[in-house]
Design a protein around this motif. Structure first.
Motif, PDB file in Angstrom:
ATOM      1  N   MET A 263      46.224  15.918   8.914  1.00 47.75           N
ATOM      2  CA  MET A 263      45.113  15.341   9.333  1.00 47.75           C
ATOM      3  C   MET A 263      45.361  13.734   9.738  1.00 47.75           C
ATOM      4  SD  MET A 263      42.140  15.776  10.617  1.00 47.75           S
ATOM      5  CE  MET A 263      41.501  17.229  10.160  1.00 47.75           C
ATOM      6  N   ASN A 264      45.947  13.176   8.988  1.00 46.96           N
ATOM      7  CA  ASN A 264      46.264  11.638   9.180  1.00 46.96           C
ATOM      8  C   ASN A 264      46.879  11.339  10.387  1.00 46.96           C
ATOM      9  OD1 ASN A 264      44.578  10.599   7.139  1.00 46.96           O
ATOM     10  ND2 ASN A 264      46.480  10.349   5.685  1.00 46.96           N
ATOM     11  N   ILE A 265      47.838  12.445  10.746  1.00 52.27           N
ATOM     12  CA  ILE A 265      48.582  12.521  12.130  1.00 52.27           C
ATOM     13  C   ILE A 265      47.570  12.796  13.329  1.00 52.27           C
ATOM     14  CG2 ILE A 265      50.579  13.665  13.377  1.00 52.27           C
ATOM     15  CD1 ILE A 265      51.790  14.138  10.648  1.00 52.27           C
ATOM     16  N   ALA A 266      46.887  13.636  13.230  1.00 50.70           N
ATOM     17  CA  ALA A 266      45.810  13.959  14.141  1.00 50.70           C
ATOM     18  C   ALA A 266      45.153  12.807  14.282  1.00 50.70           C
ATOM     19  CB  ALA A 266      45.042  15.186  13.783  1.00 50.70           C
ATOM     20  N   VAL A 267      44.672  12.207  13.288  1.00 54.21           N
ATOM     21  CA  VAL A 267      43.570  10.990  13.224  1.00 54.21           C
ATOM     22  C   VAL A 267      44.368   9.721  13.932  1.00 54.21           C
ATOM     23  CG1 VAL A 267      42.670   8.980  12.070  1.00 54.21           C
ATOM     24  CG2 VAL A 267      42.311  11.353  11.118  1.00 54.21           C
ATOM     25  N   ASP A 268      45.552   9.493  13.829  1.00 51.72           N
ATOM     26  CA  ASP A 268      46.471   8.542  14.623  1.00 51.72           C
ATOM     27  C   ASP A 268      46.646   8.881  16.155  1.00 51.72           C
ATOM     28  OD1 ASP A 268      46.965   6.847  12.488  1.00 51.72           O
ATOM     29  OD2 ASP A 268      48.869   7.825  11.922  1.00 51.72           O
ATOM     30  N   LYS A 269      46.965  10.123  16.242  1.00 50.77           N
ATOM     31  CA  LYS A 269      46.685  10.460  17.843  1.00 50.77           C
ATOM     32  C   LYS A 269      45.403  10.205  18.264  1.00 50.77           C
ATOM     33  CE  LYS A 269      50.628  13.509  17.826  1.00 50.77           C
ATOM     34  NZ  LYS A 269      51.600  12.738  18.777  1.00 50.77           N
ATOM     35  N   ALA A 270      44.454  10.521  17.722  1.00 54.69           N
ATOM     36  CA  ALA A 270      42.999  10.253  18.140  1.00 54.69           C
ATOM     37  C   ALA A 270      42.656   8.897  18.371  1.00 54.69           C
ATOM     38  CB  ALA A 270      42.030  11.298  17.052  1.00 54.69           C
ATOM     39  N   LYS A 271      43.137   8.077  17.742  1.00 53.88           N
ATOM     40  CA  LYS A 271      43.152   6.448  17.960  1.00 53.88           C
ATOM     41  C   LYS A 271      43.655   5.993  19.203  1.00 53.88           C
ATOM     42  CE  LYS A 271      43.076   5.192  12.968  1.00 53.88           C
ATOM     43  NZ  LYS A 271      43.671   4.456  12.042  1.00 53.88           N
ATOM     44  N   LYS A 272      44.561   6.753  19.568  1.00 52.26           N
ATOM     45  CA  LYS A 272      45.210   6.429  20.912  1.00 52.26           C
ATOM     46  C   LYS A 272      44.752   7.246  22.288  1.00 52.26           C
ATOM     47  CE  LYS A 272      49.858   6.027  22.997  1.00 52.26           C
ATOM     48  NZ  LYS A 272      51.416   6.172  22.593  1.00 52.26           N
ATOM     49  N   PHE A 273      44.610   8.607  21.844  1.00 54.28           N
ATOM     50  CA  PHE A 273      44.106   9.558  22.876  1.00 54.28           C
ATOM     51  C   PHE A 273      42.898   9.799  22.955  1.00 54.28           C
ATOM     52  CE2 PHE A 273      48.772  10.037  22.200  1.00 54.28           C
ATOM     53  CZ  PHE A 273      49.183   9.634  23.504  1.00 54.28           C
ATOM     54  N   GLY A 274      41.907   9.728  21.830  1.00 53.05           N
ATOM     55  CA  GLY A 274      40.846  10.028  21.782  1.00 53.05           C
ATOM     56  C   GLY A 274      40.674  11.291  20.903  1.00 53.05           C
ATOM     57  N   VAL A 275      41.416  12.345  21.192  1.00 49.34           N
ATOM     58  CA  VAL A 275      41.557  13.478  20.254  1.00 49.34           C
ATOM     59  C   VAL A 275      43.086  13.695  19.790  1.00 49.34           C
ATOM     60  CG1 VAL A 275      41.974  15.023  22.323  1.00 49.34           C
ATOM     61  CG2 VAL A 275      41.137  15.950  20.333  1.00 49.34           C
ATOM     62  N   GLY A 276      43.161  14.225  18.780  1.00 50.92           N
ATOM     63  CA  GLY A 276      44.684  14.513  18.173  1.00 50.92           C
ATOM     64  C   GLY A 276      44.804  15.795  17.477  1.00 50.92           C
TER      65      GLY A 276
ATOM     66  N   GLY B  82      55.966  25.373   2.723  1.00 48.66           N
ATOM     67  CA  GLY B  82      55.547  24.625   1.371  1.00 48.66           C
ATOM     68  C   GLY B  82      53.910  24.754   1.582  1.00 48.66           C
ATOM     69  N   LEU B  83      53.290  24.445   0.394  1.00 51.14           N
ATOM     70  CA  LEU B  83      51.937  24.537   0.284  1.00 51.14           C
ATOM     71  C   LEU B  83      51.022  23.600   1.285  1.00 51.14           C
ATOM     72  CD1 LEU B  83      51.433  24.832  -3.530  1.00 51.14           C
ATOM     73  CD2 LEU B  83      50.893  26.769  -1.886  1.00 51.14           C
ATOM     74  N   VAL B  84      50.253  24.045   2.268  1.00 49.16           N
ATOM     75  CA  VAL B  84      49.490  23.058   3.042  1.00 49.16           C
ATOM     76  C   VAL B  84      48.357  22.348   2.343  1.00 49.16           C
ATOM     77  CG1 VAL B  84      47.944  22.812   5.050  1.00 49.16           C
ATOM     78  CG2 VAL B  84      50.145  24.152   5.125  1.00 49.16           C
ATOM     79  N   THR B  85      47.970  22.908   0.994  1.00 48.59           N
ATOM     80  CA  THR B  85      47.318  22.064   0.031  1.00 48.59           C
ATOM     81  C   THR B  85      47.996  20.628  -0.118  1.00 48.59           C
ATOM     82  OG1 THR B  85      47.190  24.038  -1.125  1.00 48.59           O
ATOM     83  CG2 THR B  85      46.231  21.920  -2.035  1.00 48.59           C
ATOM     84  N   GLY B  86      49.092  20.490  -0.139  1.00 52.34           N
ATOM     85  CA  GLY B  86      49.940  19.137  -0.177  1.00 52.34           C
ATOM     86  C   GLY B  86      50.222  18.556   1.173  1.00 52.34           C
ATOM     87  N   PHE B  87      50.169  19.337   2.505  1.00 57.12           N
ATOM     88  CA  PHE B  87      50.500  18.726   3.476  1.00 57.12           C
ATOM     89  C   PHE B  87      49.124  18.477   4.423  1.00 57.12           C
ATOM     90  CE2 PHE B  87      54.955  20.517   3.593  1.00 57.12           C
ATOM     91  CZ  PHE B  87      55.433  19.500   3.314  1.00 57.12           C
ATOM     92  N   GLY B  88      48.000  18.817   3.757  1.00 57.25           N
ATOM     93  CA  GLY B  88      46.805  18.677   4.747  1.00 57.25           C
ATOM     94  C   GLY B  88      46.351  17.336   4.917  1.00 57.25           C
ATOM     95  N   LYS B  89      46.443  16.556   4.126  1.00 54.02           N
ATOM     96  CA  LYS B  89      46.119  15.071   4.426  1.00 54.02           C
ATOM     97  C   LYS B  89      46.892  14.426   5.182  1.00 54.02           C
ATOM     98  CE  LYS B  89      44.926  10.825   1.907  1.00 54.02           C
ATOM     99  NZ  LYS B  89      44.711  10.249   0.499  1.00 54.02           N
ATOM    100  N   GLU B  90      48.274  14.461   5.008  1.00 50.24           N
ATOM    101  CA  GLU B  90      49.332  14.219   6.097  1.00 50.24           C
ATOM    102  C   GLU B  90      49.036  14.666   7.540  1.00 50.24           C
ATOM    103  OE1 GLU B  90      54.251  13.831   6.535  1.00 50.24           O
ATOM    104  OE2 GLU B  90      53.291  14.727   4.659  1.00 50.24           O
TER     105      GLU B  90
END
Length: 372
Positions: free
Chosen positions: A107-120, A97-105
């Motif tokens: 990065m949001n997963i990375a952000v959620d991990k960064a909230k817990k671990f400092g980096v995602g 699938g196009l990561v144009t459509g998955f990019g926000k999702e």
């Protein structure tokens, strides 16, 4: 954007961003894309248009995306499947699938991990086109984090001293928040020119700059030159720097970093080993997303204040002869966004005609013009 990449302004029509997003989504849905995924793709495309990244906006990509769907070169109904999940890290398969459509999702997963671990960190393989990766990096900025995105794509770039394609244009983007100044946004191909911009030069009837491409024997072309009359994917593009004396080894090295962090780290062979150019499913790219939680390092407001001080200092730099001012990455993008909020997005009249034809075919509302 440099003048060589701009079409004749008499050929451009200004359209409303909401209308461009709406019609892009509706056309993708009519072509078979899942509605929710089409909405994500259209959002990312128009966000790129709004910042002036026309090569990676709906203004330049909606037509090829439709072609890829029709020719089964991308999956219009993909599922982002988790392959690995370990603490601050996750690896996904994009189901072509196009990561144009998955990019926000992603990065949001990375952000959620960064909230817990400092980096995602999130990697994605078996993926299609990413659109403007700076758009994805900016999603981290919205959460007061630093965002980083890289992509590995099919080879069209020669390594320094080489005469064969070994690396893609492999872009790298980094975005960081400021307080009152325009946010820092650095989003570049590791080649002298992005593939999309080369096509814009051709559309505008202009020439490529010196040291953008090489002769068939790998020798860098030192003069301005028209895009060669050959299959685009066969052109030998140069890493940024152009020649070794001008630092092409740096562009070459950065392209390898993107290849390693996006492709090999996600569990793929390098695309120079397993080129997906002739794969009936289309390009199978790989992507890297990282979010750095500023709060894990210290005070967020102090970080933003320090960013402002640095960015202002850069703007205050005395310009060299023939130049009006010094800018920094992200400033022009923000200025363009302000302009386009007021005036609309300029798109080529040929695209407007194409959109109108599909509107008639599918019985959907035509795109709204601002002027022209």
């Amino acid at each position: 954007m440099l003048e060589r990449f701009k079409a004749d302004q008499n050929e451009m029509v200004f359209v409303e961003s909401k209308s461009l997003k709406k019609i892009s989504k509706e056309i993708l849905v009519k072509e078979g894309m899942r509605p929710s995924f089409a909405a994500s793709v259209s959002e990312a495309l128009v966000a790129a248009d709004m910042r002036g990244a026309d090569t990676h906006g709906a203004s330049n990509l909606i037509q090829p995306y439709v072609d890829w769907i029709r020719n089964k070169k991308t999956n219009p109904d993909p599922i982002l499947r988790k392959v690995q999940d370990f603490a601050a890290i996750a690896n996904f398969d994009a189901d072509n699938g196009l990561v144009t459509g998955f990019g926000k999702e992603a990065m949001n997963i990375a952000v959620d991990k960064a909230k817990k671990f400092g980096v995602g960190v999130v990697t994605i393989k078996n993926a299609g086109h990413s659109g403007a990766i700076g758009t994805h990096a900016m999603h981290a900025v919205e959460k007061d984090m630093i965002g980083m995105v890289m992509t590995a794509v099919n080879p069209i770039v020669v390594p320094t001293f080489g005469a064969e394609q070994r690396l893609g244009t492999n872009p790298i983007a980094v975005a960081a928040p400021a307080k009152n100044e325009a946010d820092f946004l650095f989003d570049v191909a590791t080649s002298t020119i992005a593939g999309g911009k080369a096509k814009l030069v051709e559309l505008a009837g202009k020439k490529l700059g010196a040291y953008t491409i090489a002769e068939p024997n790998g020798e860098p072309i030192k003069d301005e030159v028209s895009l060669p009359d050959m299959t685009f994917e066969d052109i030998l593009f140069l890493p940024f720097g152009g020649t070794r004396d001008s630092g092409s080894h740096k562009g070459y090295g950065f392209a390898m970093i993107a290849e390693i962090m996006s492709g090999i780290l996600s569990g793929c062979e390098s695309l120079m080993i397993n080129n997906s150019r002739d794969d009936p499913r289309g390009a199978l790219n790989s992507h890297f997303f990282a979010a750095f939680n500023i709060a894990a390092f210290g005070d967020v407001e102090k970080f933003k204040t320090n960013m402002d001080q640095m960015l202002i200092k850069l703007k205050e730099t005395k310009p060299s002869p023939g130049n009006n001012r010094v800018i920094y990455p992200g400033l022009l993008e923000r200025e363009e966004e302000i302009f386009r909020i007021k005036n609309g997005i300029p798109i080529h009249k040929n695209l407007v005609e194409w959109l109108d034809s599909l509107s008639k075919q599918y019985g959907i509302e035509k795109i709204h013009r601002r002027r022209g």
